[in-house]
Design a protein around this motif. Sequence first.
Motif, PDB file in Angstrom:
ATOM      1  N   CYS A   1      10.863  -1.083  -2.568  1.00  0.00           N
ATOM      2  CA  CYS A   1       9.854  -1.716  -3.409  1.00  0.00           C
ATOM      3  C   CYS A   1       8.490  -1.278  -2.914  1.00  0.00           C
ATOM      4  CB  CYS A   1       9.975  -3.238  -3.354  1.00  0.00           C
ATOM      5  SG  CYS A   1       8.691  -4.091  -4.306  1.00  0.00           S
ATOM      6  N   ILE A   2       7.728  -0.660  -3.783  1.00  0.00           N
ATOM      7  CA  ILE A   2       6.400  -0.166  -3.449  1.00  0.00           C
ATOM      8  C   ILE A   2       5.358  -1.106  -4.040  1.00  0.00           C
ATOM      9  CG2 ILE A   2       4.754   1.710  -3.837  1.00  0.00           C
ATOM     10  CD1 ILE A   2       7.319   3.512  -4.114  1.00  0.00           C
ATOM     11  N   ASN A   3       4.533  -1.664  -3.186  1.00  0.00           N
ATOM     12  CA  ASN A   3       3.403  -2.451  -3.653  1.00  0.00           C
ATOM     13  C   ASN A   3       2.149  -1.579  -3.645  1.00  0.00           C
ATOM     14  OD1 ASN A   3       0.978  -3.952  -1.878  1.00  0.00           O
ATOM     15  ND2 ASN A   3       1.388  -4.827  -3.897  1.00  0.00           N
ATOM     16  N   TYR A   4       1.295  -1.787  -4.636  1.00  0.00           N
ATOM     17  CA  TYR A   4       0.022  -1.068  -4.687  1.00  0.00           C
ATOM     18  C   TYR A   4      -0.991  -1.945  -5.387  1.00  0.00           C
ATOM     19  CZ  TYR A   4       0.948  -0.193  -9.631  1.00  0.00           C
ATOM     20  OH  TYR A   4       1.186  -0.366 -10.976  1.00  0.00           O
TER      21      TYR A   4
ATOM     22  N   GLY B   1       0.826  -1.205   0.000  1.00  0.00           N
ATOM     23  CA  GLY B   1       0.000   0.000   0.000  1.00  0.00           C
ATOM     24  C   GLY B   1       0.858   1.252   0.000  1.00  0.00           C
ATOM     25  N   GLY B   2       1.941   1.217  -0.762  1.00  0.00           N
ATOM     26  CA  GLY B   2       2.929   2.288  -0.711  1.00  0.00           C
ATOM     27  C   GLY B   2       2.720   3.431  -1.681  1.00  0.00           C
TER      28      GLY B   2
ATOM     29  N   ALA C   1       3.120   5.839   1.292  1.00  0.00           N
ATOM     30  CA  ALA C   1       3.985   6.690   0.470  1.00  0.00           C
ATOM     31  C   ALA C   1       4.970   7.458   1.341  1.00  0.00           C
ATOM     32  CB  ALA C   1       3.138   7.653  -0.355  1.00  0.00           C
ATOM     33  N   ALA C   2       4.503   7.949   2.482  1.00  0.00           N
ATOM     34  CA  ALA C   2       5.393   8.670   3.403  1.00  0.00           C
ATOM     35  C   ALA C   2       6.507   7.757   3.899  1.00  0.00           C
ATOM     36  CB  ALA C   2       4.596   9.235   4.571  1.00  0.00           C
ATOM     37  N   CYS C   3       6.171   6.501   4.188  1.00  0.00           N
ATOM     38  CA  CYS C   3       7.189   5.533   4.605  1.00  0.00           C
ATOM     39  C   CYS C   3       8.201   5.281   3.488  1.00  0.00           C
ATOM     40  CB  CYS C   3       6.536   4.214   5.012  1.00  0.00           C
ATOM     41  SG  CYS C   3       5.612   4.271   6.558  1.00  0.00           S
ATOM     42  N   ALA C   4       7.706   5.175   2.267  1.00  0.00           N
ATOM     43  CA  ALA C   4       8.597   4.926   1.131  1.00  0.00           C
ATOM     44  C   ALA C   4       9.579   6.073   0.942  1.00  0.00           C
ATOM     45  CB  ALA C   4       7.775   4.710  -0.137  1.00  0.00           C
TER      46      ALA C   4
ATOM     47  N   LEU D   1       9.998  -5.176   6.055  1.00  0.00           N
ATOM     48  CA  LEU D   1       8.647  -5.193   5.500  1.00  0.00           C
ATOM     49  C   LEU D   1       7.774  -4.253   6.304  1.00  0.00           C
ATOM     50  CD1 LEU D   1       6.189  -6.361   3.880  1.00  0.00           C
ATOM     51  CD2 LEU D   1       6.027  -8.099   5.695  1.00  0.00           C
ATOM     52  N   VAL D   2       7.023  -3.411   5.595  1.00  0.00           N
ATOM     53  CA  VAL D   2       5.995  -2.591   6.223  1.00  0.00           C
ATOM     54  C   VAL D   2       4.648  -3.077   5.702  1.00  0.00           C
ATOM     55  CG1 VAL D   2       5.069  -0.274   6.579  1.00  0.00           C
ATOM     56  CG2 VAL D   2       7.552  -0.613   6.402  1.00  0.00           C
ATOM     57  N   ASN D   3       3.898  -3.742   6.565  1.00  0.00           N
ATOM     58  CA  ASN D   3       2.564  -4.235   6.216  1.00  0.00           C
ATOM     59  C   ASN D   3       1.582  -3.083   6.385  1.00  0.00           C
ATOM     60  OD1 ASN D   3       2.110  -6.894   5.291  1.00  0.00           O
ATOM     61  ND2 ASN D   3       2.629  -7.750   7.286  1.00  0.00           N
ATOM     62  N   ASN D   4       1.420  -2.305   5.338  1.00  0.00           N
ATOM     63  CA  ASN D   4       0.616  -1.082   5.417  1.00  0.00           C
ATOM     64  C   ASN D   4      -0.698  -1.166   4.639  1.00  0.00           C
ATOM     65  OD1 ASN D   4       0.215   1.985   5.727  1.00  0.00           O
ATOM     66  ND2 ASN D   4       0.319   1.726   3.493  1.00  0.00           N
ATOM     67  N   ALA D   5      -0.782  -2.037   3.646  1.00  0.00           N
ATOM     68  CA  ALA D   5      -1.981  -2.089   2.807  1.00  0.00           C
ATOM     69  C   ALA D   5      -3.217  -2.338   3.660  1.00  0.00           C
ATOM     70  CB  ALA D   5      -1.844  -3.181   1.752  1.00  0.00           C
TER      71      ALA D   5
END
Length: 248
Positions: free
Chosen positions: A30-33, A9-10, A16-19, A84-88
Motif C-alpha cells: 500500500c503506497i501512501n502519497y 510518502g511512497g 518508491a524504492a522501498c515499495a 509500516l515504513v514511516n517515510n513521508a
Amino acid sequence: MTKTILITGGGRGIGAACALLAAEQGYRVCINYRSDDAAASHVVRTIEDGGGEAFAIRADVAQEAEVERLFALLDARFGRLDALVNNAGVLAPQMRVEQMDAARIGRIMATNVVGSFLCAREAVRRMSTKQGGSGGAIVNLSSRAAVLGSPGEYVDYAASKAAVDALTIGLSKEVAGEGIRVNGVRPGLIHTQMHADGGEPGRVERLQSSVPMGRGGAPDEVARAVLWLLSDAASYTTGSFIEVSGGR
C-alpha cells in the motif's frame, strides 16, 4: 499468508524504492502519497507489471482524519498490516533559524513528527498482540541531519528527525513485548527530488566531497536497509538505527 506493508510518502524517492523492493520480496504494497497522483500510479503499475499487488491511497499524514481514513482503506483492501515504513517527510527552502517563522516550523513538524506518530499509533493498534494482532515491524525514516543539525540550511528539519529518533526508541520499548519491532534508518546525502524542494537540486553534488565514500547515495541503497530491518533476519533488532550515509 502474504505479508502487507504500508509505505507513507511512497510515490517517489526512498519511499518508491522501498515499495518496489518490498514487492520484489513478496509483500502486498500500500503506497501512501500526498499530492503526486502520476508518480504514485507509476509505482503501482511497475509493481503490477512485475506480478505484484499494490494500490495507492492519497492522504496527508499530518491530518489525523486522513490518517484514520488511510488505515481504514488499508483494512478494507488487505485486512491486515505486517509492516509500516514511516517515510513521508517534507522540508522547506534553506535558511537560518533566525529567518524561520512559526508557520514554516509547524508545517515541518506536522508532517515529519505528528504524521509519524499518528501512523505508528494506527499500526500498533493493528499489530499489537496485546490488542489481538499478530505482531509486525515499523521502520521510521530519520536522517543524518538529526545528528548533524543541518546548520544554515534545515535546522527545523533536523529537529523533526531527532524527534522521530526519540519516537523510535521510546515506542520500541513500549511494544517490544507485544510482537512489534521498531527501528530507524538515517539516510545521508541521497539523490532524491527532496533537495529541489529545499531550493538546491544540486545539493548532493555540492556536498559529496564531505562524504568519506566520495559520493551521494541512491534510494535503493536506503531501501535495502529498511527491508532488512523489516525482515525476519532482524528478529532480535529493535530500538536501533542503521546509518546509510557513506560514512558522513
